[in-house]
Structures are given as C-alpha cells and as structure tokens.
Scaffold this motif. Structure first.
Motif, PDB file in Angstrom:
ATOM      1  N   LEU D   1       1.004  -1.231  -0.112  1.00 55.11           N
ATOM      2  CA  LEU D   1      -0.016   0.066  -0.132  1.00 55.11           C
ATOM      3  C   LEU D   1       0.806   1.259   0.063  1.00 55.11           C
ATOM      4  O   LEU D   1       1.724   1.593   0.748  1.00 55.11           O
ATOM      5  CB  LEU D   1      -0.819   0.177   1.176  1.00 55.11           C
ATOM      6  CG  LEU D   1      -1.942  -1.092   1.327  1.00 55.11           C
ATOM      7  CD1 LEU D   1      -2.588  -0.995   2.827  1.00 55.11           C
ATOM      8  CD2 LEU D   1      -3.026  -0.875   0.325  1.00 55.11           C
ATOM      9  N   GLU D   2       0.770   2.174  -0.773  1.00 47.64           N
ATOM     10  CA  GLU D   2       1.462   3.315  -1.034  1.00 47.64           C
ATOM     11  C   GLU D   2       0.757   4.324   0.079  1.00 47.64           C
ATOM     12  O   GLU D   2      -0.470   4.359   0.437  1.00 47.64           O
ATOM     13  CB  GLU D   2       1.124   3.963  -2.211  1.00 47.64           C
ATOM     14  CG  GLU D   2       1.888   3.367  -3.351  1.00 47.64           C
ATOM     15  CD  GLU D   2       3.313   3.464  -3.217  1.00 47.64           C
ATOM     16  OE1 GLU D   2       3.943   4.651  -2.965  1.00 47.64           O
ATOM     17  OE2 GLU D   2       4.148   2.497  -3.622  1.00 47.64           O
ATOM     18  N   GLU D   3       1.549   5.118   0.790  1.00 42.78           N
ATOM     19  CA  GLU D   3       1.165   5.922   1.836  1.00 42.78           C
ATOM     20  C   GLU D   3       0.917   7.325   1.208  1.00 42.78           C
ATOM     21  O   GLU D   3       1.750   7.994   0.714  1.00 42.78           O
ATOM     22  CB  GLU D   3       2.155   6.098   2.915  1.00 42.78           C
ATOM     23  CG  GLU D   3       1.867   6.887   4.418  1.00 42.78           C
ATOM     24  CD  GLU D   3       0.602   6.331   5.036  1.00 42.78           C
ATOM     25  OE1 GLU D   3       0.189   4.993   4.593  1.00 42.78           O
ATOM     26  OE2 GLU D   3      -0.281   6.968   5.545  1.00 42.78           O
ATOM     27  N   PRO D   4      -0.346   7.589   1.271  1.00 42.67           N
ATOM     28  CA  PRO D   4      -0.790   9.038   0.739  1.00 42.67           C
ATOM     29  C   PRO D   4      -0.081  10.259   1.604  1.00 42.67           C
ATOM     30  O   PRO D   4       0.281  10.147   2.700  1.00 42.67           O
ATOM     31  CB  PRO D   4      -2.438   9.069   0.803  1.00 42.67           C
ATOM     32  CG  PRO D   4      -2.646   8.227   1.773  1.00 42.67           C
ATOM     33  CD  PRO D   4      -1.581   7.008   2.040  1.00 42.67           C
ATOM     34  N   LEU D   5      -0.202  11.317   0.926  1.00 40.73           N
ATOM     35  CA  LEU D   5       0.126  12.768   1.607  1.00 40.73           C
ATOM     36  C   LEU D   5      -1.041  12.752   2.672  1.00 40.73           C
ATOM     37  O   LEU D   5      -2.263  12.447   2.288  1.00 40.73           O
ATOM     38  CB  LEU D   5       0.377  13.843   0.973  1.00 40.73           C
ATOM     39  CG  LEU D   5       1.547  13.710  -0.018  1.00 40.73           C
ATOM     40  CD1 LEU D   5       1.477  14.573  -1.156  1.00 40.73           C
ATOM     41  CD2 LEU D   5       2.818  14.117   0.813  1.00 40.73           C
ATOM     42  N   HIS D  51       0.192   6.665   9.991  1.00 39.61           N
ATOM     43  CA  HIS D  51       0.899   7.588   8.750  1.00 39.61           C
ATOM     44  C   HIS D  51       2.232   7.502   9.241  1.00 39.61           C
ATOM     45  O   HIS D  51       3.124   7.187   8.116  1.00 39.61           O
ATOM     46  CB  HIS D  51       0.129   8.739   8.830  1.00 39.61           C
ATOM     47  CG  HIS D  51       0.830   9.538   7.677  1.00 39.61           C
ATOM     48  ND1 HIS D  51       0.785   9.345   6.442  1.00 39.61           N
ATOM     49  CD2 HIS D  51       1.531  10.939   7.831  1.00 39.61           C
ATOM     50  CE1 HIS D  51       1.463  10.350   5.625  1.00 39.61           C
ATOM     51  NE2 HIS D  51       1.946  11.366   6.513  1.00 39.61           N
ATOM     52  N   LEU D  55       5.582   5.756   7.167  1.00 40.77           N
ATOM     53  CA  LEU D  55       6.462   6.602   6.608  1.00 40.77           C
ATOM     54  C   LEU D  55       7.772   5.992   6.918  1.00 40.77           C
ATOM     55  O   LEU D  55       8.817   6.194   6.313  1.00 40.77           O
ATOM     56  CB  LEU D  55       6.323   7.928   6.792  1.00 40.77           C
ATOM     57  CG  LEU D  55       5.318   8.746   6.109  1.00 40.77           C
ATOM     58  CD1 LEU D  55       5.448  10.398   6.101  1.00 40.77           C
ATOM     59  CD2 LEU D  55       5.420   8.392   4.448  1.00 40.77           C
TER      60      LEU D  55
END
Lengths: 452, 492, 452, 492
Positions: D1-5, D51, D55
C-alpha cells in the motif's frame, strides 16, 4: 475525540450502507430494559491529555518513589537498573501493538524473540526447554505443581517453608478447589533451611517437592540431597527462583537435578511496577515437554525451506484442547518476556556475572554494616543479595518509622506472615547494584534511631 | 539480510552494560558457586538495538494497519497511556512498601475499580487477576465458594458450543466438569436446551455476551433468571465488552461475575502476547467471596486488605490467586484510557465499533457468506463462513491471501459452530478509508477463493516468510537453540 | 564498554589484516609531540548508565521545572502541551537515527514528512512555498534579511521596535560584519506599535521592513499598510512570528501581503528545552524561491513513474555552490521539523483553531484578573496569548521574588532590555492552555504581595 | 500500500487532540481574525501514528544497519542520552527563567564546556552555535573581531580544495573573500603553496584535520606556525574530530578556533537532518571575542553572561548569534555520552573508529582504487575512487547498487579532489561482522562495476523507490502539495 477517527459524515454514510437510522438502532437485540439511553450518570465525560496527566500525575505524586530514597525491599520483587535501550525496544510499535503470533508469516519478529527468550531461560535455569512465559512467578509455581501431578499422577505436594508466602497462599487457594494435598510449614528465623523436614516428608505418594532458591529469607541451600531423595521416591523437584540475577553467581537448579524450574523474571528488564505486570519463567526437562503449560515457540521451515518460527504443540492448549488443556492460560506476559530477553541480551554471560557479583558484594558489605547496629543481628549464613535481620523489637512498626524518615528499609516478616509471633522481629533486606554506601549508612542510622 | 539468532552471532561474547567496579569480592554463597558457563550471548548496545529493530520489522502491528482479529479487540493503543504507566510514582514503587507510602497507587486501583463497577452495573470488583483466563478462574472460584458456603457442592459448568477455549479449560482447572449447550440456527444459546439441562448439579453457566458469533444474546435476562431459579450462577466472559461498553450494563442482565480484558476493551497494548489484565466484577451475591488482596477506602485513607485481616471482616474471601496486587502497569494505562474517553466517549466507542462491524458485514453482502447475516445487525464483529469457496480453497488460504494484500487476517476457524469461520472485528479506531481498503482487499481475495484460484494456496508471497510448516514444528519440537556441537553430541 | 562492539580478539584480527602492531601505530601521521600516550588526565574514566543517570539527575533536580509551578514565561518560547504520541514518533529509530536524505530511494519517510511540513508551514503562514527548516526563529530572521538583500540588491533593513530583542541583537552582530545597514529602535511601553515609525522610514534604499506579529509585547497590528508602502518603494516585508499558535486565530502575514514570513516553530511539538533545539520556519512567495536559504524537498517521479520526493534546488546550497550559496546552513532542525509536523497533523485545522481560541480566552481572563492587582496595569489593547503589564516598581526583582515563592511569573523587560530605564517596569506574561485558574490566582496573589 | 500525503486523506478533517471547553470566547485580537480556512489536515491519533510509522519504514537508519557516510560520523545513538535529555529538569525549563531557578542547567552547560576544552586542549568554548556551519560562522566572527581589534582589516580566507562546502559558504556569509589552496598528490595541504599565498591580506586558513581525504595533516603544526607568522589565524573544521578524540588535542597543533559537531563525535542523533549543535573552542587569543551568552562560574553560583554585562568584563565579545543559549537538548545528550565513555572510553572510540576504517581500506585492496592508500594508514575514513569502472558505470551506480545489497551508500563525489570519490566512514560502533558483510557487499558491487555490468544502472530495485528524477524536481520545483482544484486554477 482524539482516538475515534469517524466523523459524523462518515457515520451517516456508513449507516446508509448498513440500512440503519442511527447507531442506537444497531442495538435492537438488547432488551429494551437493559438499553441505556445516554451516558452513564455520575461519571465524567471525556478529558484532554493535559487533564488526564494532571489527574494521574496527582496520584503518582502521592507515592514514595523507590529511586528517590534509600531503598531495600525485595521479597520477590527486586529493583535493578534497567538500561534505557530496553524500553526503547519494547516501545517499538511493531512489538507493542502486535498480537499473539497466530499468523507466523507476519510475526517472525515476536516469534524469533520468543525462541531466543526460551533458550535464554532454559540455559539460565539449567533446563532443556522453557516456555514463552507465564503471568508471574507465583502462578508459574502453581502451574508447576499441577504439572507434577499430571506427570506423576500423584496429588501430594511438599512445599518448603522457605517458599514465598504469597506463592504458598496461592497454592493453598487453588488446592482447596482442586483437591491437591499440600504439606506446608512456617519458616524458622534461623540460618538453617527446612531441608531436613523436606527430606523426611518425601514418600511414595509425593508428587513434588517445591523449594525456593535462594529462599524467602535469602538463604541458599544445595538442592542435590532433595533431588536424590525425591527421585528415589518417584517424585519431582520443583525449584522456584524469585531473583534470577542470583543465577549469575550460584549454580542453577537444573544443574542440581531439578525437574521443573519456575520463577519470577521481573528482576531482568521489567521493573517494580507495584507488583505487576511481571513475567513468569517456566522450564523443565525435555521429557516433560508435552505436559508443560503455556505457549511454546518452535523452529520450523517455510514453503521455500527457510528457517522460521511458529507457536507449536498447541494441542496442549486451551484453544484446541479446551477442558483437557494443560492450563487455561491464554494471554501471557509477551512484552515483559521481550523486555527480559532484551535486557539479558545486553548483559550476556559476562554482564550477568558482573551484575551478580556486584549485588553480592554490596549485600555482604551491607549485612556486615547493619549487623553492627545495636539490637540487630544477621540471621543468614548464606545469601546472595538479600538477607534477614533479627531486630530487638517487632519489625513492622520499625519499617513504618523508617518510611516516615524517608528510608524504605526492607520487608518485615510481620507483613509477610501476619500474626506469627515467632517471626515478628524479622526484617528481610535486599541490596542490589542500585544501593549506594550512603544508602546503607542512612538505613543503619535510621535503624539505630528506631531501635533506641 | 536474514537476521541471525543472538546465539549465532560472532560478536555475541560482548556486553552492553557497564558496572561500577566490584570493591572486593564477597563469598557468602556457601559452596554453590557457578562453575560451568551458562551459555548466554551478549551484545553491545548498538548491536542489540539493531537486532531487535530488524526483528520488529518482521511483525505486523496495529501501528501499521487494520488488525481485524475477531474476539481480540485490536484497537489503537494511545501513547498517553504508555507515558502515564511510566510515571515513577507508578512504575518505580514496590508492592510491599508500607501502605502509607503508596496511597496514590491504591487510589488509582480504587478509582479504576469504581469505573469498572459503574460501567458494568455490578457490585464490586476483584483487581488482581492477571489476564482474561485468570479472571475466569477468579469468577469460578468465587462461584464455587459461594455455593460451598451454602453447602451446595455442584459439579457441572454449562458452556455454549461457541465459547472461547479458555472457558472449559478454566472450569476444568478449578475442578469442574464441563458440558456443552447447543446453539440455535440464529447463532444464539438455545434457551430451551439450556433450561432442560439446568438442575441441582449445575453450578453455573459460562456465557459470552455479545457471543462469539458477534451477536447479542437477546434472551440473556431469561437465561440468567432460569439459571438463578435452578440455584446456579451466571458467569459472563467479558471478552466482547467493547461492543456494549457505556450502552449496556451486564449487571442489568442478571450476571453474577464477569471478567474484563483491560487489554481489549480498555486498550492496554497486547505486546505480542501480553501482559493482559483481567479484573472481575461481581454481583452482590458473590462479593463476599472476592479474592485477596483488595483495596478499601477508610475515610481519606486507602487500605490494602491482605491475608492478615481475613477472619475479621472478610472471612469468606476465597484467598489469594497471585503474588502482590495485580497488573498495576495495566491499571494506569486503562484508567488513562477511561478518563480520556469518559462516559460519553466510551458510549461512542461501542457505537463506532458496532457501526464499523456492520459496515464490513453489509459491504460484503453477496461476496462472503454471512451465516447469521439475515438475522439483523451484528455487534462489534462480523462473522463469515467459507461457503462457496471452490477448488479446495479454505479459510486459511483466504487468510494468507489477505496478508499479500497488506492486511492482518481475521480470526480463523472460530467460533467452531460455523464451518471455516472468519470473524472480523475492526474496532472503533479504524477510519472509513481503512475499512474501505480492507473491504476491497477482502472482496478481491474472496472472489479468487470462489473462483478456485490455485495461486491462493501459495500465499503469502509478500511476507517475511512463506507458509510455515506447523506440522513439522509439532512433530519434532525444537524449542531452544542448540549449537551444532551440542546437537551432534545429542545425536550420539 | 557498552557502545563499542569490538572485542580484543577482533582488534587483533583486524590489526593483522591492516598490517599494524597496535592501534597507536595507525596514528603515525600525527606529530610525535601532539600524540597523547594515555587517557587525558583530570578527566574521569567511563561510567555505568546508573552513574550517568545519577550525575545528570542531580543537575536536573537543581532546576525549577515549568510544569511543576504556576508558569507564565513566553517572549519567544512557549509552553504548550505536546501529545505523547509526538515523542513516540520522533523516537522511531528510522527517523531518529537517519541522516539528511541524500539517498532518496531509502529516505522517502523523511522526505515525504518534510514535504508535508513545507506545505503545512506555507499554508499556516499564507505563503506559496516554505523550506525544510532553519535552526530557529532568530537565525531564520537574519537569513530573511540577507535574502531580501539578494532579491532587492539593497542593503538597508528597517527593524520594528517590536521585534524580539535577541533577534535584533543577532542581526546587529551579523550586520557589523556584512555591512548591512539596520535601522532599529527601542519599543515604547504603550498600546501602540511603532508602525508609524516604520511607515516613515521606508524609502527607495530600503531592502526590507522586519515586523514581528504578534510583537514582543504581545501586540497585534495590521501589516497591510506597511506592505503597501514597502511594495510601493520596491522593498520587501518580512514578518516574524514567534508564536505560531496565534495564527490559528489571527490572519496570516502572507494573507496581508508579506513577502517572506519566518519564525519560531517551537510552540508546536518541540517543547521548551531551555532554548534549544528549536525549529526555524521559513516561507516566501513563489517568485523568490531560488533565493531562499536552506534545504528544500520537492516532488518528482522514480524510474517507474511513481511519485517520490528528493532534496532539490541544491544549486543554491553550500555543498554545491560553496561560497556563492544562499546560506551556509547544512544540518538544520530535521527532527524538530518532524515533531512540528506531527503535532500539527494531530491538531489539524480544527484543533489549531480550538487551541488558539483556548489560549486567547485564558490570556484574556488572566489579563483582566492581573490588571486588578494594585500597582498593575495592562499595556496592551490587543494581544493573543501574551501581554505586557506595567508594574508600579521595577519588574526584574519582582520576578525573582515570585520565583522564590515558586511562581514563574513572566519575563521582565529588564531581562530583555537591560539598562533601559523606560522599560524596567514592564513584565511580559504568557498564558497558554497549560495555565489553570489556580495558577493565575497564585500569580495575582504573589504579585500583590511583591508590590506591597 | 502506498502511503498518501496527509493532504490527500479522506479522513484528514479530523483532530487528534482534545481540549477543555472554552469558557467564553474573548475578542482582544483587534480586527485581524482569520476568516479563510488555513487548509491544515488533521488526523485522529490512530491514523496519525499509522501514517508516520508507515513513513518511517521507508527510511534507512543506523538502527537498521551500517551507515558509512564519510564525514558524517553516523555512529550509534545511545538511548540513555534520549532519556537524559527528556528529564523535566532539562526539557521543561524556559530559557528566560531567573538564573537562580536554572542552576543545574547552567552547570550542565559549564560541565560539557569544560570537557570540550580539556579534550581539545584549548582555552575556552562558545556553546551557543546551533550546528557545524553555525560554529564555523562563530569561529570566523571571532577571528574577524580579533583582527579588527588590532586594527587589521584582512579580507581573505584560504580554504583547501578538499574543504567542506560550508567552509567557503561561511566565509562568504560573514563578508570574506575565499581563495582555494591546492593539495599535494598525497592528499594533504600543499604547505609550500600555502606559505607562498600567506600575506597581510589573509585573515585565516580554514582547514579540516583529519582532512576530507581521511588523512591526518602531518604538517599541521607547520601550517599553524606559518599562518601565525603571517599574522593570520587558524580555523579548524572539527567534523572529523571523531578520529582523534582522546588522542590528539587540536590545541597542541596551534589551532585558534574549531567547532565540534556534537551530532557527529558525541553521538547526538542526526534525526534525518538535525538538530545539530556546534560549540566552538578557542585559543587564548580568541577567547575575549567569544559570543554572548555564556556561562561563568562565580564561587558556587553559575552566571549567564548576556548583553547587559557587556561593556564591563566582556566588552570585546562579538555579540549574540542566536536567541537564547544554544542547543540544550543536545548538550544533555552529549554530556551523557561523554560521561559514559570517560577519558579512557573516548580514546578507545577514536582508536576503534580508525581501526575500522583501515580494516575496510585494506580489505578492499585490489578491489577498489584507493588514491592515497599507498601513503600509509588512513584516519577514520577510507577514500576510494571510481578508477577502473567500465561500461560508463559511475560512483552513483555503485552507490545505488549497495542499496540493493542492504546497505546505505557511502558519501559520493566528495572530496572533489578525487574523481568519483567514495568516502567510507564506518565509525567505532560497527562490529567486525557488520564490516565483513559490508566489505563483501562492496566487493560484489565493485566487481560488477569493473565488469561494466549494465544492470547496475537500474539499481536500486529493492528499495521503496527506484532511482528518482532529481533533474525534473529541480526544473519544475513542486515544493508544496496543491490539490487539483488549486492546480487547475493556477494553470488558468
């Protein structure tokens, strides 16, 4: 509210998907009479972090902190210095907020750490195998007695008078319901342990002899004669170790032939915490492994042949075996076991030996100094970092007087054995690496004052 | 890089702790000095930190994503609680200090106890049990004591088929015989079957409510009444209290004893397997039998009732069940959590937890079979079965497939009353976005399972390890590390 | 020694590979005369963790801790409550022990966090772009003056009398060497700021006007007229914000047209720390971006087209551009910037506004209460969470008297402007969400006593 | 899963902080109330923790492995130091508290200063500089003040070619002109070239010793003497102090000012880019010009000398260079580190650091070109060049290849005096095992580079990102997030 991510808009959207008008409507199965319609009265509403810190901070400040005064309490819980890096590791979210490793492919961190823990405990105790932890030393002790009953199919356990009185008390509670027979005795305020009594009591109906090492007064006695007699009678020997640091200096119970070794792991990595959470250590000979209680971590391989670790032998456990399980334990003391293991890894063989040596040396010096206080004499011939003093007067009020002067001077036998006149003058004093010479002088001075 | 065991590291003859020099060695240990090496590896601090940091990264955790283990209530662990538990006034005090020097600690225990009593509508609380199963033990010992006190030696505990394994194990651990009671097709306790089994030999019913199918027992009051009418008592497994906290009080349902998992409902971290804490609340009938020690307020002063006062005021206590006073470190965390939420917040907790579960349940309509989906809303867990999976694929395959989607699987094969059960408990600390991602992943894997997609059998492939051979582990248990020399010697 | 993994055996093996007899032999290039042959004298040898804790703990205990007394100090550093989760995040080893992200493929965590930080700062300040942090507000302020010189190619900066005196002092130090001309003035103890003076001073040689908002006395004045006049004269306006929480309630400098906005970020996420480390915030209009000092994180894509972040525009920086760089800054305040960003993410728009509202309300109530103390009058007409009182006597000794009574009552203008008689009766009082009504009463009582 | 801003998250209209209710809103802010939204996303605590935890896992760090950035001294950061810095007595005190209420803090600053002075054999120390470059500034300002005080307005600073970029930048920042001085083939300052350039316009030489080629300047005393003889002063960049701490005192080498990076030699964590701390030690000649504020002991009392006392005892101070008193949080960490090691331990630190670097250097004999390898042992860094790489492969390719082997690359293309430079600084906190693994990885990648293995150009492939397009980033800088609406508007 800071821990609840749903917004009112989210809730409305989700209720639409669910097909309900309100959250309350989801509770239709609850009998009308039992459904509360609003927040429970007499209880306050939510509070900011700042407010919670103030409320709990106010309680915390009412306690006398061990690290801020001359401190000599032991009797089953010891104050050692824990390196800061231990807490850093156990606060890693991946350790702190993970569950019991039921999905081993994504829990190798916890599992490998437990496998290392088991190996450390087994070696420290001189046993073949160890489990992945129990609640604490006292419950581990009872589980060992139950296990001995399973192994020997006998129901009589002989408990040393030197066993921690809380451990005895717990065993008595349980035995009353399980029908186990316990032979117990009160300790005597003298240098000799009750080894002779134990030797005399072992017979063909004995399932196990339970001996604490060092014992509640700090005395150290060779377990070998008891092991010999017990084994000759088909009984097991359970050794109980409440101060694992001692095993850096003295022989392990396993080396002397104990069949099951259990104890408290709090000394290494865990801290005082007013009595909990602690970590129970449990080890035994390999041949008894399928009778062990608690979780076990074992080595295996994955589909590509890589080494990995899993919880194993769960057919002993309650979630598979239900009423036929070896124990009802489920959640154990995982994070405390990790703390123990991390601290032990920092110490290593060399560090544990140095730590033990330092404790013993300081305790010996303190025993010598305190024995010189008028009205005080040393009971022990042998001890590790804890010894018992005989005072000229009842010890319990003396301890309170010392506390009023800002010295936490030990545990009175009156606290541990209420109402036993023969013991009321006894004071158990523990001296670890955290105690300074000034601390000992402060205790000596305060004792001298209190005994005048 | 694979992380070796500490026992396999070349540098493990080091040490990561320094000590003041030993003044002069003492010799008060008799003739019991250690001679042989213990075999404990040691690492300097840099190597230790690196070892465990690397290991940690092989774990999944709540901090990394949704952790939908049904019945485990894996909610967020607030960091404030960690800070509070580490206040020296709580963390650095000894359990046997004179009570005058620990008044704040006793106050904390009493305060938390008061919250638990009020939240459950019960009469008293025992704080010393160390975890949920220990709490069950506490409850059953009180029940047994109460029955014995009235000269009534009952021997049987009734347990629903769907109960947690700890329930029958605990009953057996304190000397009871266990009998199962069946469930209705709607996933509830069969009240008629229960009634017909009740009788003078039944000490208690152990029930879980909300039950392990994620459903509230609508007949709970009737169950309690029937049990009481037959002279028995009612024990409730409080593992699922998170569904009803602040909304329903077990005391209003006729329950006599219930343990509360502070590490579930009240957010103390699970830590890879504990420590937990399992206080037990009691009805008035059981209160006199509560275990030692406990805290009593006398005027402005808190008193710790231990062995010594038994025989005077608390002669019916069944005694001590652990050294010291319970899981203080968990009490401070739980009270921090409770004060943070307050009465209004806790009500929102259960509401959101139940809403999240129903959202998952309904969002998977037509995707996964929900055995009790037709009977109305669920509580804080959504239960699915493997009905419709093709090609020999199982719940296990679906679970491992979810790992490749980046999620921890749900509870598998529990409760036993549903074939290939999958029990999903999202908890209230998941956002709608996280739920939608999870639902999407579950939908995708479920479609593969229903299509008989063979590749699912190889899952997980995106994990630190592929599927692990649990049979091998159990057949030849290797529970400790042995170096090759030792192993070779053992083989001789 | 616990941080050194090499054993003596390792050292011997490695020396053999290196071809040296001893470690000392590796220092052959050091002139004989400068080579020490043993440990430096007069310095102690290595110490245990326990010993270090005792030594530093003893020093720590000699300080009066802000959180343990009624506390009202501000003047450029503010005590706010920081959620426990902020510290948890910045203690993650992956953030704590990583370097400046020179290898972006394995530093996306730091880089994305910095990109988020830059966006938060730009929005808070009402600017187009922000950098990845400076040392603190005071150094950021000087960097802004230098930047204005580069942009306008003019050398005269006009500093508001309301600018923090330390910031002025730093600028004076630097200007003495760089040849920049600074127009400064002392503030007057009255409700009006020196806006009129600034308007009068702006001319065609002005590079920038530097205005603090709210200013050192807590006063808040509209920046728009100054912006208008400055821009009409080709000068820039630099706004300085020492209390970022204020911007939850009042207009941002960027909204009012400021060209560069700099300030101290300490209030959010960082804590008091006796003055450092803090975090300098730096934002400006997009057109000036290539004249900005400090590190910048920018968005880009990787070889597969995935979004990623890198340090960018490094041609402005010293490691590429050497003596032609926009600044000499290298290491900045990365971890403090992360703490700021994490705390700000917890607050969000709603939280920041609530926090600001709470600060302001408490400050207003405190100002009202304290004005009622005989001998005390309020200087400010406007303020956010900090205001200035005029006492009937010199304030500095009063502050010391209050401290003796366990109240940290504010910052005297005598401390900030030593030797300036016209200001000596001024006392700057900050009131944040951490102050209780009881604290205010304690201060009022103590003030009343001290002024009798 | 890509971590959004955080700006892209649906749930980012939340809040993770609770406040006591506002009693009654006040209105003392004039007419400057915010009207427009700020645009700051907010997350509840569970989402925030997740989050940033996610990161963080995209970062490499010392806690994960060897971090051999030359000139950066990425050593282990002891956790004791973190604990010490967080003692409320250090962390929760205000810089403007009355000095009687912060005597312990001043004592800490004075104690650390005393250690630094003794370890360097210098005369005094300025504690307020915020980082290394700020320390350089401090040193040059003192030098300039000293020269001005004797009426000597010199304008030039001489800097070796191999100097850190901060050196010339700092000289320019305080108004000096910079001239380079060349290196000898053996990687040292060309003494003759230096001597010939010295003259009445040269204010100071800025030198790094051990230098950035990882070598000690054997002529350092001669350099200092020559500079002093020409009326100039000697500044030393202390970035490489870790090589000599406890073994060589810069004061014995004739140095007048040197900054010390507490975040290098004294282990305060680098934190992804700071904060640092750069105290500057001075010779007797420069001591009167040290910046404000500073701590002085008067009897049993510690005094903070600020602006007010200037003109009396300290009239020559060049003034203030930052608000408040410096990086207290770094001082407590550094002093904790220094007390932990003591004089004997610090000597072992430099010894092990140098041994580790030489071990790396010699273990790669014949594998990588070491330009100065023939001239004897290196200090704490081993310098290599790209000589022998084939197929257009570069230092960058090798560095990215190392990432795929699980290591952070070394410093690339610095110092500038060596083509395709690779500067490896292992530090003393690496074990032999870790070094051997690193050497193995470096050997493997170097062989590929020398063989012209094209696949190296695609490295890294086992990282959170493939190679990132830095040119694109610089050409069209995107420094803040803009939502699509804003972006569209901006495009109009």
């Amino acid at each position: 509210m800071r821990y609840l991510p749903l917004s009112d808009a989210d809730r409305a959207d989700m209720l639409a998907v669910v097909g309900a008008k309100s959250i309350d409507d989801l509770f239709v199965d609850v009998p009308e009479a039992a459904r509360l319609t609003g927040a429970i009265r007499d209880l306050p509403d939510h509070a900011s972090e700042l407010s919670v810190e103030r409320q709990l901070g106010a309680m915390a400040r009412k306690n006398m902190v061990a690290g801020e005064v001359p401190f000599f309490l032991g009797a089953g819980a010891y104050r050692h210095h824990i390196p800061a890096s231990v807490d850093h590791i156990i606060q890693r979210g991946e350790f702190l907020t993970s569950y019991t490793p039921y999905q081993p492919e994504i829990a190798q961190g916890t599992l490998q750490a437990l496998f290392e823990f088991q190996t450390q405990v087994a070696r420290l105790y001189g046993c073949d195998v160890a489990n992945a932890s129990m609640y604490d030393g006292s419950t581990a002790c009872w589980e060992a007695i139950v296990m001995a009953r399973r192994v020997t199919r006998r129901g009589k356990a002989i408990l040393s008078a030197g066993l921690h009185p809380h451990y005895v008390s717990l065993a008595k509670t349980m035995a009353r319901f399980t029908g186990d027979a316990l032979e117990t005795a009160l300790p005597a305020l003298e240098a000799e342990t009750d080894a002779e009594r134990l030797l005399g009591a072992i017979d063909g109906e004995t399932s196990c002899v339970v001996v604490q090492y060092p014992d509640i007064f700090g005395r150290i006695a060779d377990l070998s004669p008891i092991v010999e007699k017990a084994h000759a009678n088909g009984a097991l020997v359970i050794a109980v170790v409440t101060e694992p640091v001692a095993l850096g200096l003295i022989k392990s119970p396993g080396e002397m032939g104990a069949d099951i070794v259990v104890g408290e792991g709090q000394s290494i990595g865990v801290g005082l915490n007013f009595g909990g959470p602690y970590v129970g250590l449990f080890a035994c000979k390999e041949k008894f492994v399928r009778q062990m209680p608690g979780r076990l971590c074992g080595e295996t391989v994955d589909a590509e042949g890589k080494r990995g670790f899993v919880l194993t032998l769960s057919t002993r456990e309650q979630h598979i075996r239900r009423e036929k399980a070896t124990s009802n334990i489920c959640t154990n003391a995982g994070l405390c076991a990790l703390a123990f293991s991390v601290h032990m890894t920092l110490l290593g063989e060399a560090g544990l030996r140095q730590l033990a040596e330092l404790n013993h040396t300081k305790a010996a010096a303190a025993a010598e100094r305190l024995s010189k206080v008028p009205g005080v004499s040393l009971v022990n011939e042998t001890f590790f970092n804890e010894f018992t003093l005989r005072l000229s007067v009842e010890a319990r009020p003396v301890v309170r007087t010392l506390a009023d002067q800002g010295v936490l001077g030990g545990v009175s036998l009156g606290r541990l054995y209420p109402g036993v006149d023969a013991l009321e003058k006894g004071l158990v004093v523990a001296v670890t690496e955290t105690v300074t010479e000034e601390d000992v002088e402060a205790l000596a001075d305060a004792l001298e004052g209190a005994l005048k | 890089l694979e992380e070796p065991l500490i026992f396999e590291m070349d540098e493990a003859d080091g040490c990561g702790v320094d000590f003041e020099p030993v003044a002069r060695p003492a010799g008060r240990i008799g003739n019991l000095a250690r001679s042989a090496p213990i075999g404990l590896p040691g690492l300097s601090e840099p190597q230790m930190v690196r070892h465990y940091t690397r290991l940690s990264r092989q774990n999944y955790a709540i901090d990394l994503g949704l952790f939908p283990l049904g019945s485990c209530t894996m909610k967020h662990n607030p960091r404030l609680n960690e800070r509070m538990a580490r206040l020296p006034g709580f963390a650095d005090i000894h359990p046997l200090q004179p009570v005058d020097t620990v008044q704040g600690a006793l106050e904390l225990i009493a305060s938390l106890g008061e919250w638990l009593v009020k939240l459950t509508g019960m009469h008293s609380v025992a704080m010393s049990p160390k975890a949920g199963a220990h709490g069950e033990l506490c409850g059953l010992l009180a029940i047994r004591s109460a029955l014995e006190a009235r000269g009534d030696a009952r021997e049987v505990i009734l347990v629903p088929e769907s109960a947690h394994g700890t329930n029958p194990a605990t009953a057996a651990f304190c000397g009871y015989r266990v009998e199962n009671i069946p469930a209705t097709p709607a996933g509830r306790v069969d009240l008629e079957a229960l009634k017909s089994r009740l009788g003078p030999d039944v000490a208690a019913v152990m029930i879980t409510n909300p039950n392990t199918c994620g459903l509230f027992e609508p007949e709970m009051i009737a169950i309690s009444e029937a049990c009481h009418a037959a002279g028995g008592l009612v024990y409730c497994d409080g593992a699922n209290f998170n569904a009803i906290v602040g909304r329903v009080r077990p005391g209003d349902l006729g329950i006599d004893a219930m343990h509360i998992n502070l590490h579930k409902t009240f957010s103390t971290p699970h830590g890879g397997g504990g420590p937990g804490s399992g206080p037990v609340v009691f009805s008035e009938a059981l209160t006199p039998f509560a275990p030692l020690p406990f805290v009593e307020k006398q005027g402005d002063h808190y008193v710790l009732v231990e062995e010594e006062t038994v025989g005077e005021h608390h002669g019916q206590s069944f005694g001590r069940m652990t050294a010291f006073h319970g899981q203080m470190g968990m009490f401070s965390r739980a009270l921090s959590y409770i004060l943070s939420h307050g009465a209004d917040g806790l009500r929102q907790v259960s509401g959101d937890a139940v809403l999240n579960a129903n959202y998952v349940l309904r969002s998977l309509d037509g995707v996964l079979d929900a055995p009790f989906g037709a009977s109305g809303p669920c509580m804080h867990e959504a239960l699915f079965s493997d009905k419709g999976f093709a090609g020999g694929l199982s719940t296990l395959d679906l679970a491992k497939g979810l790992i490749d989607e980046g999620f921890h699987p749900m509870t598998m094969y529990f409760p036993l009353v549903v074939h290939g059960a999958m029990l999903v408990e999202p908890t209230e600390t998941e956002s709608k976005t996280a739920l939608d991602q999870f639902i999407g992943a579950l939908r995708s894997v479920a479609e593969r399972a229903k299509a008989g997609d063979e590749t699912l059998k190889a899952a997980p492939v995106h994990a630190p390890r592929r599927r692990l051979d649990e049979t091998l582990a159990a057949r030849k248990p290797v529970l400790v590390w042995k170096n090759s020399v030792e192993t070779a010697e053992a083989a001789e």
